[in-house]
Design a protein around this motif. Sequence first.
Motif, PDB file in Angstrom:
ATOM      1  N   ARG A  73       0.649  -1.195   0.133  1.00 19.38           N
ATOM      2  CA  ARG A  73      -0.138  -0.168   0.014  1.00 19.38           C
ATOM      3  C   ARG A  73       0.714   1.220   0.034  1.00 19.38           C
ATOM      4  O   ARG A  73       2.108   1.224   0.282  1.00 19.38           O
ATOM      5  N   ALA A  74       0.218   2.411  -0.492  1.00 20.75           N
ATOM      6  CA  ALA A  74       0.952   3.744  -0.429  1.00 20.75           C
ATOM      7  C   ALA A  74       0.130   4.471   0.612  1.00 20.75           C
ATOM      8  O   ALA A  74      -1.163   4.490   0.351  1.00 20.75           O
ATOM      9  N   VAL A  75       0.912   5.208   1.324  1.00 23.02           N
ATOM     10  CA  VAL A  75       0.213   5.942   2.457  1.00 23.02           C
ATOM     11  C   VAL A  75       1.013   7.485   2.267  1.00 23.02           C
ATOM     12  O   VAL A  75       2.004   7.530   2.438  1.00 23.02           O
ATOM     13  N   LEU A  76      -0.082   8.423   2.613  1.00 19.06           N
ATOM     14  CA  LEU A  76       0.390   9.791   2.602  1.00 19.06           C
ATOM     15  C   LEU A  76       0.246  10.122   4.052  1.00 19.06           C
ATOM     16  O   LEU A  76      -0.794  10.212   4.710  1.00 19.06           O
ATOM     17  N   LEU A  77       1.482  10.516   4.641  1.00 21.54           N
ATOM     18  CA  LEU A  77       1.623  10.740   6.120  1.00 21.54           C
ATOM     19  C   LEU A  77       1.247  12.299   6.298  1.00 21.54           C
ATOM     20  O   LEU A  77       1.503  13.082   5.370  1.00 21.54           O
ATOM     21  N   PRO A  78       0.407  12.513   7.377  1.00 24.87           N
ATOM     22  CA  PRO A  78      -0.080  13.926   7.575  1.00 24.87           C
ATOM     23  C   PRO A  78       0.937  15.099   7.587  1.00 24.87           C
ATOM     24  O   PRO A  78       2.205  14.522   7.890  1.00 24.87           O
ATOM     25  N   GLY A  79       0.752  16.067   7.412  1.00 19.37           N
ATOM     26  CA  GLY A  79       2.063  17.178   7.579  1.00 19.37           C
ATOM     27  C   GLY A  79       2.349  17.670   6.284  1.00 19.37           C
ATOM     28  O   GLY A  79       1.716  17.453   5.073  1.00 19.37           O
ATOM     29  N   GLY A  80       3.357  18.391   6.165  1.00 18.83           N
ATOM     30  CA  GLY A  80       4.017  19.099   4.885  1.00 18.83           C
ATOM     31  C   GLY A  80       3.834  20.392   4.711  1.00 18.83           C
ATOM     32  O   GLY A  80       2.890  21.065   5.411  1.00 18.83           O
ATOM     33  N   PRO A  81       4.272  20.849   3.883  1.00 19.50           N
ATOM     34  CA  PRO A  81       5.560  20.410   3.150  1.00 19.50           C
ATOM     35  C   PRO A  81       6.941  20.055   4.186  1.00 19.50           C
ATOM     36  O   PRO A  81       6.948  21.012   5.114  1.00 19.50           O
ATOM     37  N   PRO A  82       7.769  19.338   3.559  1.00 21.38           N
ATOM     38  CA  PRO A  82       7.472  18.308   2.597  1.00 21.38           C
ATOM     39  C   PRO A  82       6.268  17.338   2.895  1.00 21.38           C
ATOM     40  O   PRO A  82       6.277  17.088   3.882  1.00 21.38           O
ATOM     41  N   TYR A  83       5.987  16.754   1.674  1.00 20.51           N
ATOM     42  CA  TYR A  83       5.151  15.671   2.101  1.00 20.51           C
ATOM     43  C   TYR A  83       5.659  14.225   1.969  1.00 20.51           C
ATOM     44  O   TYR A  83       6.302  14.080   1.257  1.00 20.51           O
ATOM     45  N   LEU A  84       5.174  13.373   3.161  1.00 23.82           N
ATOM     46  CA  LEU A  84       5.917  12.259   3.070  1.00 23.82           C
ATOM     47  C   LEU A  84       5.038  11.044   2.478  1.00 23.82           C
ATOM     48  O   LEU A  84       3.848  10.794   3.053  1.00 23.82           O
ATOM     49  N   LEU A  85       5.413  10.391   1.629  1.00 23.76           N
ATOM     50  CA  LEU A  85       4.658   9.146   0.882  1.00 23.76           C
ATOM     51  C   LEU A  85       5.492   8.114   1.388  1.00 23.76           C
ATOM     52  O   LEU A  85       6.631   7.794   1.059  1.00 23.76           O
ATOM     53  N   ALA A  86       4.838   7.087   2.027  1.00 22.96           N
ATOM     54  CA  ALA A  86       5.422   5.807   2.408  1.00 22.96           C
ATOM     55  C   ALA A  86       4.953   4.688   1.812  1.00 22.96           C
ATOM     56  O   ALA A  86       3.640   4.725   1.430  1.00 22.96           O
ATOM     57  N   PHE A  87       5.721   3.735   1.558  1.00 19.54           N
ATOM     58  CA  PHE A  87       5.155   2.252   0.718  1.00 19.54           C
ATOM     59  C   PHE A  87       5.539   1.314   2.013  1.00 19.54           C
ATOM     60  O   PHE A  87       6.394   1.128   2.517  1.00 19.54           O
ATOM     61  N   PHE A  88       4.263   0.523   2.057  1.00 17.07           N
ATOM     62  CA  PHE A  88       4.339  -0.501   3.018  1.00 17.07           C
ATOM     63  C   PHE A  88       4.167  -1.948   2.345  1.00 17.07           C
ATOM     64  O   PHE A  88       3.355  -2.075   1.481  1.00 17.07           O
ATOM     65  N   ALA A  89       4.904  -2.792   2.723  1.00 20.27           N
ATOM     66  CA  ALA A  89       4.772  -4.400   2.240  1.00 20.27           C
ATOM     67  C   ALA A  89       4.650  -5.269   3.479  1.00 20.27           C
ATOM     68  O   ALA A  89       5.473  -5.191   4.289  1.00 20.27           O
ATOM     69  N   ASN A  90       3.781  -6.234   3.333  1.00 17.05           N
ATOM     70  CA  ASN A  90       3.603  -6.874   4.795  1.00 17.05           C
ATOM     71  C   ASN A  90       3.779  -6.223   5.909  1.00 17.05           C
ATOM     72  O   ASN A  90       4.112  -6.635   6.971  1.00 17.05           O
TER      73      ASN A  90
END
Length: 72
Positions: free
Chosen positions: A21-38
């Motif tokens: 999944r791709a998750v956009l974490l709150p806050g920003g800028p900068p905007y933090l995009l995280a990718f999760f597996a398992n």
Amino acid sequence: MESVAPTVLWRMFRTGREPVRAVLLPGGPPYLLAFFANEHMDRAENYDTMDLAVFRADDIKRSLATDGWSEA
């Protein structure tokens, strides 16, 4: 998109593989995009604009779809 909670942009699955999944974490800028597996963070990337973060997430999603992954 303003939020005080993480926003899941997409989830994808593939038989025999753990979901991602791709998750956009709150806050920003900068905007933090995280990718999760398992349920573990695979990587996180910072972007100056929300548009760039969403574009990157869509790019990864297209790449996974090409490799046989599908959305829930």
